[in-house]
Write an enzyme that holds these catalytic residues in place. Structure first.
Site, PDB file in Angstrom:
ATOM      1  N   GLU A 107     102.214 110.890 193.581  1.00 44.53           N
ATOM      2  CA  GLU A 107     103.415 111.380 193.098  1.00 44.53           C
ATOM      3  C   GLU A 107     103.904 110.751 191.532  1.00 44.53           C
ATOM      4  OE1 GLU A 107     105.274 113.490 195.056  1.00 44.53           O
ATOM      5  OE2 GLU A 107     103.280 113.266 196.155  1.00 44.53           O
TER       6      GLU A 107
ATOM      7  N   ARG B   1      86.419 116.371 169.056  1.00 47.84           N
ATOM      8  CA  ARG B   1      85.820 117.357 168.172  1.00 47.84           C
ATOM      9  C   ARG B   1      86.458 117.514 166.907  1.00 47.84           C
ATOM     10  NH1 ARG B   1      88.367 122.285 167.800  1.00 47.84           N
ATOM     11  NH2 ARG B   1      86.421 123.282 167.468  1.00 47.84           N
TER      12      ARG B   1
ATOM     13  N   PRO C 132     103.782 115.694 183.127  1.00 47.92           N
ATOM     14  CA  PRO C 132     104.421 116.979 182.508  1.00 47.92           C
ATOM     15  C   PRO C 132     105.656 116.496 181.602  1.00 47.92           C
ATOM     16  CG  PRO C 132     104.194 117.286 184.696  1.00 47.92           C
ATOM     17  CD  PRO C 132     103.630 115.975 184.333  1.00 47.92           C
TER      18      PRO C 132
ATOM     19  N   ASP D 212      88.966 127.266 163.309  1.00 42.23           N
ATOM     20  CA  ASP D 212      89.268 127.313 164.428  1.00 42.23           C
ATOM     21  C   ASP D 212      90.721 127.979 164.598  1.00 42.23           C
ATOM     22  OD1 ASP D 212      87.579 126.424 165.942  1.00 42.23           O
ATOM     23  OD2 ASP D 212      88.435 124.128 166.015  1.00 42.23           O
TER      24      ASP D 212
HETATM   25  C1  JF5 Z   1     100.213 113.724 186.830  1.00 47.14           C
HETATM   26  C2  JF5 Z   1     101.426 112.750 188.828  1.00 47.14           C
HETATM   27  C3  JF5 Z   1     100.888 112.726 186.709  1.00 47.14           C
HETATM   28  O1  JF5 Z   1     100.142 116.939 186.008  1.00 47.14           O
HETATM   29  C4  JF5 Z   1      99.905 116.297 184.936  1.00 47.14           C
HETATM   30  C5  JF5 Z   1     100.172 117.150 183.813  1.00 47.14           C
HETATM   31  C6  JF5 Z   1     100.562 118.268 183.567  1.00 47.14           C
HETATM   32  N1  JF5 Z   1     100.797 118.655 182.344  1.00 47.14           N
HETATM   33  N2  JF5 Z   1     100.301 117.587 181.735  1.00 47.14           N
HETATM   34  C7  JF5 Z   1      99.941 116.457 182.486  1.00 47.14           C
HETATM   35  O2  JF5 Z   1      99.682 115.100 184.983  1.00 47.14           O
HETATM   36  C8  JF5 Z   1      99.284 114.485 185.912  1.00 47.14           C
HETATM   37  C9  JF5 Z   1      99.685 114.231 188.207  1.00 47.14           C
HETATM   38  C10 JF5 Z   1     100.586 113.507 189.335  1.00 47.14           C
HETATM   39  C11 JF5 Z   1     101.492 112.206 187.440  1.00 47.14           C
END
Ligand code: JF5
Length: 264
Positions: free
Chosen positions: A135, A173, A108, A188
């Site tokens: 984590e 795509r 994120p 699109d």
């Molecule tokens: C992830 C630990 C990374 O959660 C995400 C994510 C959300 N929006 N974009 C990616 O990535 C996966 C999970 C747990 C690190």
């Protein structure tokens, strides 16, 4: 486990469009390879792989481990809940496989995927995706191994695999030769910075609900203008910030809206 699309066939055995090899290679590093492999084998993407257009290689981080327990994760220094992906399996996989760069960590904290970013990725010869779990990964992976971070939106997933699938689908795509239905990519939602116009198919009357007359008129230029007007109205109603981002209404936009007595 490591999987790859079949190598491009010998000259003459396939269509010339990808006789020179895949247009895009994407390597995915994960502790749940079957999740990504199943997704990448299905549907349009699976077919593009079979055709040699896209080379998706899924790498199981566990397969490089040498310890008896084949550990990929461990508890965090300093204490606290959850587990952290260890650095060794990730560094070792990258050093063995030499996956295409940039190597992007799904998180994120990353640059958020947009249609424009997906098009950038599709224009590269290749890139790689590292899926975190629990984590996340040991910080030294972020500092010294990956080239950047990529996000699919402001929410937290249990791991990067579903995010990798989203990126694979959005990017693949856009690879030339991928969509059998030429023109549908340019039409699109988002490729013009607008939401899509409404679509209809048979029957012309369903439960008493008809279809806009213009669509059965046979006047293709008028259909195109109506669709543009509808896309503008829909964008103004549902995502007005997209209209602002493209600089408001052009004189041509105003003309099609007026033609169909529409107002924003
Ligand atoms: C992830 C630990 C990374 O959660 C995400 C994510 C959300 N929006 N974009 C990616 O990535 C996966 C999970 C747990 C690190």
């Amino acid at each position: 486990m490591t999987t790859a699309a079949p190598d491009p066939s010998p000259a003459g055995s396939e269509s010339s469009e990808h006789a020179a090899g895949p247009r895009l290679r994407v390597d995915v590093l994960t502790i749940f390879p079957e999740m990504v492999e199943t997704f990448a084998s299905a549907s349009l993407l699976g077919k593009a792989r079979q055709r040699g257009l896209i080379d998706v290689r899924v790498h199981d981080l566990r397969s490089v481990t040498l310890d008896p327990h084949r550990s990929v994760d461990d508890s965090p220094f300093g204490g606290g809940a959850g587990m952290v992906l260890k650095p060794e399996p990730i560094f070792d996989t990258v050093e063995q496989v030499q996956p295409p760069r940039p190597l992007l960590y799904l998180s994120p904290a990353g640059r958020v995927l947009t249609q424009a970013y997906a098009a950038e990725l599709a224009s590269l010869g290749g890139f790689s995706l590292l899926c975190g779990r629990y984590e996340g990964v040991d910080e030294r992976v972020r500092e010294h191994l990956v080239d950047g971070e990529i996000s699919i939106g402001d929410y937290v997933l249990a791991g990067g695999e579903v995010a990798a699938a989203v990126i694979l689908e959005a990017v693949s795509r856009l690879v030339p030769g991928m969509v059998g239905n030429f023109g549908s990519v340019e039409d699109d939602s988002f490729s013009q910075g607008l939401l899509e116009y409404p679509h209809y198919t048979r029957p012309a009357s369903y439960r008493g609900w008809g279809v806009p007359e213009v669509l059965t008129s046979g006047d293709h230029a008028r259909v195109a203008r109506w669709r543009r007007a509808q896309a503008l109205v829909r964008t103004a109603r549902h995502r007005p910030e997209l209209l602002t981002a493209r600089g408001g209404l052009s004189p041509a936009d105003r003309a099609v809206l007026a033609e169909f007595d529409l107002e924003i």
